[in-house]
Design a protein around this motif. Sequence first.
Motif, PDB file in Angstrom:
ATOM      1  N   LEU A 102       0.676  -1.180  -0.024  1.00 21.84           N
ATOM      2  CA  LEU A 102       0.124   0.091   0.072  1.00 21.84           C
ATOM      3  C   LEU A 102       0.855   1.277   0.015  1.00 21.84           C
ATOM      4  N   GLY A 103       1.766   1.406   0.825  1.00 16.07           N
ATOM      5  CA  GLY A 103       2.845   2.555   0.957  1.00 16.07           C
ATOM      6  C   GLY A 103       3.456   2.734  -0.448  1.00 16.07           C
ATOM      7  N   ALA A 104       3.868   1.459  -0.842  1.00 18.79           N
ATOM      8  CA  ALA A 104       4.822   1.640  -2.226  1.00 18.79           C
ATOM      9  C   ALA A 104       3.985   2.322  -3.516  1.00 18.79           C
ATOM     10  N   LEU A 105       2.702   1.753  -3.140  1.00 11.54           N
ATOM     11  CA  LEU A 105       1.680   2.213  -4.524  1.00 11.54           C
ATOM     12  C   LEU A 105       1.044   3.442  -4.106  1.00 11.54           C
ATOM     13  N   GLY A 106       1.258   4.346  -2.988  1.00  2.47           N
ATOM     14  CA  GLY A 106       0.714   5.346  -2.832  1.00  2.47           C
ATOM     15  C   GLY A 106      -0.674   5.400  -2.016  1.00  2.47           C
ATOM     16  N   ALA A 107      -1.365   4.488  -1.379  1.00  4.32           N
ATOM     17  CA  ALA A 107      -2.375   4.608  -0.861  1.00  4.32           C
ATOM     18  C   ALA A 107      -2.177   5.551   0.400  1.00  4.32           C
TER      19      ALA A 107
END
Length: 497
Positions: free
Chosen positions: A415-420
């Motif tokens: 989630l963090g890597a994909l910008g949530a």
Amino acid sequence: MMIARDNTKLIVCIVYVATMFMVAMDANVLNVALPAIGHDMGTAPSATGTINVGYMVSLAIMLTVAGWLGDRFGTKKIFVLALIVFTTSSVLCGLTADLGTLTLFRIIQGASGGLLTPVAMTILFRTFPPAERTKLSRYLVFPIAIAPALGPIIGGYCVDYLTWRWVFYVNLPIGIVAVLFAYFYLQDYKGQHTGRMDWTGFLLAALGIGGLVYALNSGFSAGWSNVSIIAALIIGAASTTALIVYELRVSSPMLQLRLLQERLFRTMMLISACTAAGLLGMLYVFPLLYQDALGASAFDSGLTTFPEALGLMIASQVVARSYHRFGPRLVITCGLISAAIGYGLLCSVTADTSPWLIRGLLLWCGFCLGHVVSSVQFAIFANIPPASMGGAAALFTVQNRLSSGIGLTLLVCILGALGAAGTGGEAASEPTALGAYHAALLSAAVLLLIACGLAQRIRKADVERTMKPRTKPVDESGAVGAAAGAGVAVQAKRTSP
């Protein structure tokens, strides 16, 4: 006090459910009360996180030694003592006036909770032989399914209408009843050859498992680049590796890792690890998706995800029939594939999707995974001798705790890597957020499919002890009928008190 054998088994189930419900609910009931605690004590909300982290670390450390303590001093003594300490420390948490004292009592509560889970499981599986364990489905799943769902609801009610202190006081009546039943009716058991306390193993486990649990629980808020998180991960990984090497070399290890040489136990441990990671990961990701990306309220999110727990409960009522008719490999395989498909369908949810359709999907996922969870628990200890049950239960509980944390960490990193936005980063656009949540849900589905692949290693010969024997039809000569009658007589003799 002498009571009938069937009543003893019923009481064991009651004590198990009450205790596991209390421990499972206590792990998450406090989350909604943290802001109120911080406000009442004049502390920043971020500082109150130490209350939960201290609880989780002490619980994880004591899991490793619970099996040895139960075998050495008696499962009943350790269980009753831990239950008294857990209940008392819960009340003391509610009476505290400062954050430091609250954290201290919370650590004591976590340590006693770490003893309760594996010892209670040991008592349960020593009471019920392998052939009778499918009867336990309705008892095993209840605390797992209902407590995590009710925890935030009870916590929210206490904060809004009573006071945050009642989050801890609610354990008192349950704890008193469980202590009385356990003290008067449970039978004690001591191991024949427990050996001395493995202090080196305990120290390595405290550093290794405690460090990993601390990092996994604090990494989200503190940041994975934080020096303390990096140090905890390095120390935890190094100490855990040293623990494995050491425990395999000593003659009387604290953690009985040699039990993993038993094929069925090892296979079910791996299936359980992947399933727990996928299940708890989904339960973390989807509420965030529903609130962050689709704009639902927290209350609506809770109502929508609650049917997953109902699905687990419904499965617990029918899984015994499925298990005996089709066998654990087919039940687990079908359950995992069906749940993975359900995860994929959840990725198609939009703001215009009917909440009832979403609830239906989550009910279906819970129903399918309920079959998996129950089948694993039916079979995992089938070939473990009673003398090793305490060590096996401790291993299973440690695995469950670590795999859940690792799975959750994996999905949060995605989630963090994909910008949530819900993971603490900058707000993302709706398409970007949806894409991140979909990727996390699909990753959880992949974990279930990995467990499905592992399920193909289950052999029929390994699980025969957990299956009911099938009765042969009577032929005209009556020879088969005589044989069947003899079989029933033998079975009655085996199961009679």
